[in-house]
Write a protein that holds these residues in place. Structure first.
Motif, PDB file in Angstrom:
ATOM      1  N   ALA A 196       0.828  -1.209   0.000  1.00 12.15           N
ATOM      2  CA  ALA A 196       0.000   0.000   0.000  1.00 12.15           C
ATOM      3  C   ALA A 196       0.857   1.251   0.000  1.00 12.15           C
ATOM      4  N   TRP A 197       0.318   2.273  -0.639  1.00 13.52           N
ATOM      5  CA  TRP A 197       0.955   3.589  -0.669  1.00 13.52           C
ATOM      6  C   TRP A 197      -0.099   4.638  -0.329  1.00 13.52           C
ATOM      7  N   THR A 198       0.333   5.721   0.293  1.00 15.36           N
ATOM      8  CA  THR A 198      -0.559   6.844   0.536  1.00 15.36           C
ATOM      9  C   THR A 198       0.063   8.117  -0.011  1.00 15.36           C
ATOM     10  N   ILE A 199      -0.790   9.000  -0.497  1.00 14.32           N
ATOM     11  CA  ILE A 199      -0.360  10.266  -1.092  1.00 14.32           C
ATOM     12  C   ILE A 199      -0.857  11.388  -0.192  1.00 14.32           C
ATOM     13  N   GLU A 200       0.068  12.200   0.295  1.00 11.10           N
ATOM     14  CA  GLU A 200      -0.302  13.263   1.224  1.00 11.10           C
ATOM     15  C   GLU A 200      -0.704  14.546   0.503  1.00 11.10           C
ATOM     16  N   ALA A 201      -0.365  14.672  -0.754  1.00  6.86           N
ATOM     17  CA  ALA A 201      -0.752  15.861  -1.509  1.00  6.86           C
ATOM     18  C   ALA A 201      -2.263  15.861  -1.730  1.00  6.86           C
ATOM     19  N   GLY A 202      -2.788  16.987  -2.190  1.00  2.00           N
ATOM     20  CA  GLY A 202      -4.203  17.082  -2.498  1.00  2.00           C
ATOM     21  C   GLY A 202      -4.926  18.046  -1.580  1.00  2.00           C
ATOM     22  N   ASN A 203      -6.137  18.441  -1.983  1.00  2.00           N
ATOM     23  CA  ASN A 203      -6.877  19.448  -1.249  1.00  2.00           C
ATOM     24  C   ASN A 203      -8.360  19.351  -1.586  1.00  2.00           C
ATOM     25  N   PRO A 204      -9.226  20.021  -0.804  1.00  2.00           N
ATOM     26  CA  PRO A 204     -10.672  19.904  -1.030  1.00  2.00           C
ATOM     27  C   PRO A 204     -11.132  20.361  -2.407  1.00  2.00           C
ATOM     28  N   GLY A 205     -10.373  21.231  -3.077  1.00  3.27           N
ATOM     29  CA  GLY A 205     -10.782  21.693  -4.390  1.00  3.27           C
ATOM     30  C   GLY A 205     -10.853  20.585  -5.422  1.00  3.27           C
ATOM     31  N   LEU A 206     -10.188  19.459  -5.154  1.00  6.00           N
ATOM     32  CA  LEU A 206     -10.242  18.330  -6.080  1.00  6.00           C
ATOM     33  C   LEU A 206     -11.611  17.661  -6.087  1.00  6.00           C
ATOM     34  N   GLY A 207     -12.419  17.962  -5.085  1.00  2.64           N
ATOM     35  CA  GLY A 207     -13.773  17.421  -5.049  1.00  2.64           C
ATOM     36  C   GLY A 207     -14.678  18.212  -5.972  1.00  2.64           C
ATOM     37  N   THR A 208     -14.489  18.047  -7.269  1.00  6.77           N
ATOM     38  CA  THR A 208     -15.247  18.807  -8.260  1.00  6.77           C
ATOM     39  C   THR A 208     -15.647  17.900  -9.418  1.00  6.77           C
ATOM     40  N   SER A 209     -16.706  18.248 -10.097  1.00  7.55           N
ATOM     41  CA  SER A 209     -17.234  17.410 -11.173  1.00  7.55           C
ATOM     42  C   SER A 209     -16.186  17.109 -12.231  1.00  7.55           C
ATOM     43  N   GLY A 210     -16.017  15.834 -12.521  1.00  4.37           N
ATOM     44  CA  GLY A 210     -15.078  15.403 -13.554  1.00  4.37           C
ATOM     45  C   GLY A 210     -13.703  15.054 -13.050  1.00  4.37           C
TER      46      GLY A 210
END
Length: 335
Positions: free
Chosen positions: A259-273
């Protein structure tokens, strides 16, 4: 943490699109006989954190001398109501370096897709009166399935029964070495009958959101994306059950449980498409010759890192289509 949704929310009834948990939401508490939070499951090492240094250590495939050296991608989906899903996925595959792209979608939207994504070949698929891709439409894909290095099934499909029939036909026609990536309604078809993908063991990638992951694992309780330990445990059970790579939220699990986990990312990624972009990036990395588990790690990291770049100027409000534009320079920085 990477969060994503699919274009026009073309998800099976009862499933949630990728996204962050509302502020204040309590993560699921583990059952008494399950590992405590922040501890690895028994006999399983803790997930490895994905960093730029790790990706540089893995290295990237050479560009080759022609588009065929960077692989052939076929994406199947695109009902009349949601043709943008296959377009977003296809552009993402090209933006991570895939060489040749074909989009297969409902015949009523085929011309529009050809104009929107001129870099792609187009296969019009028979559709119902309501605009859903018909379950028997797979017969039009014969030669494309034979030549594809990777086939992504699901973006933009909107009829479960038809998606299941279509998936069965694709599985029967796809090449023996072709990797298959499943998203959205194709995942619901697997939940309905896991045996339909037995022949894809070791070369199957599934990209569920937490709700779809819980369905694939037959969990009774709700699975929250904010409970990273529960997500990894559940992904491991699904990966073992299907002999597949599982890419979900900010976690990737290979068929052997690594298993791997990615710490990058943010709430803005929760968008259509956004989820369609991620699935397309997974397919594109596979086409370039990266093994399924590492391809999913690469794609998940690129997707999250692109979101972080865009969030510098606007924490929310950036579009899924903008994510793919960041992929080439992100890859260049990871050489």
């Amino acid at each position: 943490m990477s969060n994503s949704t699919d274009a026009n929310d073309a998800r099976p009834h009862g499933t949630a699109s990728h996204g962050t948990e509302p502020n204040g939401t309590e993560p699921n508490k583990p059952a008494p006989n399950k590992p405590a939070p922040n501890k690895p499951a028994p006999n399983k090492p803790a997930p490895q954190s994905v960093t730029p240094d790790l990706l540089r250590e893995w290295g990237q495939p050479q560009p080759g001398e022609s588009k065929y050296d960077r692989g052939v991608v076929l994406i199947v989906g695109g009902a009349r109501r949601s043709p943008g899903a296959v377009a977003l996925a296809g552009v993402a595959a090209l933006r991570v370096g895939a060489g040749r792209l074909t989009l297969a979608a409902a015949e009523s939207v085929a011309v529009g897709l050809a104009i929107a994504v001129p870099e792609s070949g187009i296969v019009p698929l028979a559709e119902t009166a309501e605009g859903s891709v018909r379950g028997d439409a797979g017969s039009a894909l014969g030669s494309d399935l034979e030549s594809a290095d990777v086939v992504l099934v699901g973006p933009g499909l909107d009829d479960l029964e038809a998606a299941a029939q279509l998936l069965d036909e694709i599985v029967s026609l796809v090449g023996d070495d072709t990797v298959v990536v499943l998203d959205a309604y194709a995942l619901a078809a697997v939940h309905e009958d896991p045996s339909r993908v037995v022949s894809l063991a070791g070369r199957l990638i599934v990209t569920p959101n937490p709700t779809e992951l819980a369905l694939l694992a037959d969990l009774d309780e709700e699975l929250h994306g904010s409970d990273g330990d529960a997500v990894v445990r559940t992904a491991r059970s699904v990966a073992e059950r299907l002999d597949a790579t599982v890419a979900t939220q900010n976690a990737v699990v290979g068929p052997d449980g690594t298993a791997w986990t990615i710490e990058a990312g943010n709430p803005g990624l929760g968008t259509s498409g956004s989820g369609d972009v991620l699935a397309g990036a997974v397919a594109g990395m596979v086409a370039r010759g990266v093994d399924p588990a590492r391809a999913a790690v690469w794609a998940t990291y690129l997707h999250a890192a692109a979101g972080d770049r865009l969030a510098v100027d606007a924490p929310v409000g950036f579009l899924a289509r903008e994510l793919s534009d960041e992929f080439p320079s992100l890859l260049a920085g990871l050489q």
